[in-house]
Design a protein around this motif. Structure first.
Motif, mmCIF file in Angstrom:
data_model
loop_
_atom_site.group_PDB
_atom_site.id
_atom_site.type_symbol
_atom_site.label_atom_id
_atom_site.label_comp_id
_atom_site.label_asym_id
_atom_site.label_seq_id
_atom_site.Cartn_x
_atom_site.Cartn_y
_atom_site.Cartn_z
ATOM 1 N N LYS A 79 0.836 -1.199 0.000
ATOM 2 C CA LYS A 79 0.000 0.000 0.000
ATOM 3 C C LYS A 79 0.875 1.254 0.000
ATOM 4 C CE LYS A 79 -3.688 2.420 2.467
ATOM 5 N NZ LYS A 79 -4.564 2.451 3.653
ATOM 6 N N ASN A 81 0.810 5.245 0.201
ATOM 7 C CA ASN A 81 -0.027 6.384 0.576
ATOM 8 C C ASN A 81 0.311 7.633 -0.237
ATOM 9 O OD1 ASN A 81 -1.321 4.848 2.561
ATOM 10 N ND2 ASN A 81 0.239 5.360 4.092
ATOM 11 N N LYS A 93 5.797 7.032 0.912
ATOM 12 C CA LYS A 93 5.186 6.690 2.194
ATOM 13 C C LYS A 93 4.129 5.623 1.956
ATOM 14 C CE LYS A 93 5.799 11.327 4.162
ATOM 15 N NZ LYS A 93 5.113 12.493 4.771
ATOM 16 N N LYS A 95 2.366 1.524 3.733
ATOM 17 C CA LYS A 95 2.190 0.579 4.829
ATOM 18 C C LYS A 95 2.169 -0.842 4.283
ATOM 19 C CE LYS A 95 -1.833 0.300 6.860
ATOM 20 N NZ LYS A 95 -3.001 0.659 7.714
ATOM 21 N N THR A 96 2.947 -1.729 4.896
ATOM 22 C CA THR A 96 2.976 -3.140 4.508
ATOM 23 C C THR A 96 3.795 -3.914 5.538
ATOM 24 O OG1 THR A 96 3.384 -4.664 2.666
ATOM 25 C CG2 THR A 96 5.025 -2.951 3.045
ATOM 26 N N LYS A 124 5.884 0.534 13.685
ATOM 27 C CA LYS A 124 4.916 -0.552 13.821
ATOM 28 C C LYS A 124 3.515 0.013 14.036
ATOM 29 C CE LYS A 124 4.188 -4.966 16.169
ATOM 30 N NZ LYS A 124 4.000 -5.650 14.888
ATOM 31 N N THR A 125 2.526 -0.576 13.390
ATOM 32 C CA THR A 125 1.135 -0.150 13.554
ATOM 33 C C THR A 125 0.423 -1.059 14.563
ATOM 34 O OG1 THR A 125 0.311 -1.591 11.767
ATOM 35 C CG2 THR A 125 1.116 0.611 11.156
ATOM 36 N N GLN A 130 2.080 -5.296 10.363
ATOM 37 C CA GLN A 130 1.977 -4.150 9.464
ATOM 38 C C GLN A 130 2.811 -2.986 9.993
ATOM 39 O OE1 GLN A 130 0.020 -3.811 6.335
ATOM 40 N NE2 GLN A 130 0.408 -5.997 6.628
ATOM 41 N N TYR A 131 3.535 -2.323 9.093
ATOM 42 C CA TYR A 131 4.428 -1.230 9.468
ATOM 43 C C TYR A 131 4.228 -0.054 8.517
ATOM 44 C CZ TYR A 131 6.941 -4.706 12.273
ATOM 45 O OH TYR A 131 7.277 -5.681 13.191
ATOM 46 N N ASN A 132 4.180 1.139 9.105
ATOM 47 C CA ASN A 132 4.247 2.356 8.283
ATOM 48 C C ASN A 132 5.701 2.591 7.901
ATOM 49 O OD1 ASN A 132 1.470 3.091 8.421
ATOM 50 N ND2 ASN A 132 1.796 3.896 10.486
#
Length: 214
Positions: A79, A81, A93, A95-96, A124-125, A130-132
């Motif tokens: 993903k 952004n 930027k 997230k995955t 970390k989210t 999942q991580y930004n």
């Protein structure tokens, strides 16, 4: 006759003596200056070609560059952004997972011979695995890069580690990115310094040093 020449030389002025001494040196310098460079011309040509390559600037299409990364990210279900390109700098930027961030980093680093990642931020989210991420890279000059060969740590080579990059609190070991305190096999990343990573398992430490080619 010879004694007369010798006496004449000894009785001559210092200026004449210096001229007679410097003349052979000047002749040697004259020869190498005008004829010696011709013999070295092939080497000089190769050196000029190398310098020309290393000073080459990126003049490709940034639209095609972004489209290529977007296509890659879509195929890997990464993903994105935002993606901004300005003054030869690309900021991405998204997230995955850490594994897919690693694949995206390799894609950007080797998309052409001008790309160079200069910063990486991973957070970390609340969602598991999942991580930004924020990847900053530039395309300022030509780089001579090594070809990446995808490898895995086998049982026979489980203690073989190759450190390739250190960015903030993340390291690239054996073509995979890890964060501080994460494990590489049975080893935990104990410390990350500017050019050094320390791995630990029980009472055994392994020091991995970063060797820069530039």
């Amino acid at each position: 006759m010879l004694s007369q020449i010798e006496n004449s030389f000894l009785e001559s002025e210092i200026k004449i003596k210096l001229q007679l001494f410097i003349l052979p040196i000047f002749c040697i310098y004259f020869y190498f200056y005008f004829f010696g460079n011709k013999e070295l011309s092939p080497n000089n040509s190769s050196l000029n070609n190398m310098n020309s390559l290393l000073t080459k600037k990126f003049n490709g299409s940034y639209l095609n560059l972004i489209k290529d990364i977007e296509t890659f990210s879509l195929s890997r279900k990464i993903k994105i952004n935002s993606m901004d390109y300005n003054k030869n700098k690309l900021l991405i930027k998204g997230k995955t997972s850490l594994e897919k961030i690693n694949k995206l980093i390799i894609k950007i680093e080797y998309i052409n011979n001008f790309s160079r990642i200069n910063s990486l931020i991973i957070e970390k989210t609340t969602k598991k695995s999942q991580y930004n991420f924020q990847i900053s890279s530039d395309f300022k000059k030509y780089y001579i890069k090594e070809k990446i060969i995808n490898t895995q740590i086998s049982k026979k080579k489980k203690d073989k580690f190759k450190l390739k990059a250190i960015i903030s609190n993340h390291v690239l070991v054996n073509n995979k990115w890890y964060a501080l305190n994460e494990k590489i096999g049975k080893y935990e990343i104990l410390k990350i310094e500017k050019n050094l990573v320390v791995l630990n398992y029980k009472k055994k430490n392994i020091n991995l040093r970063l060797i820069k080619n530039e």
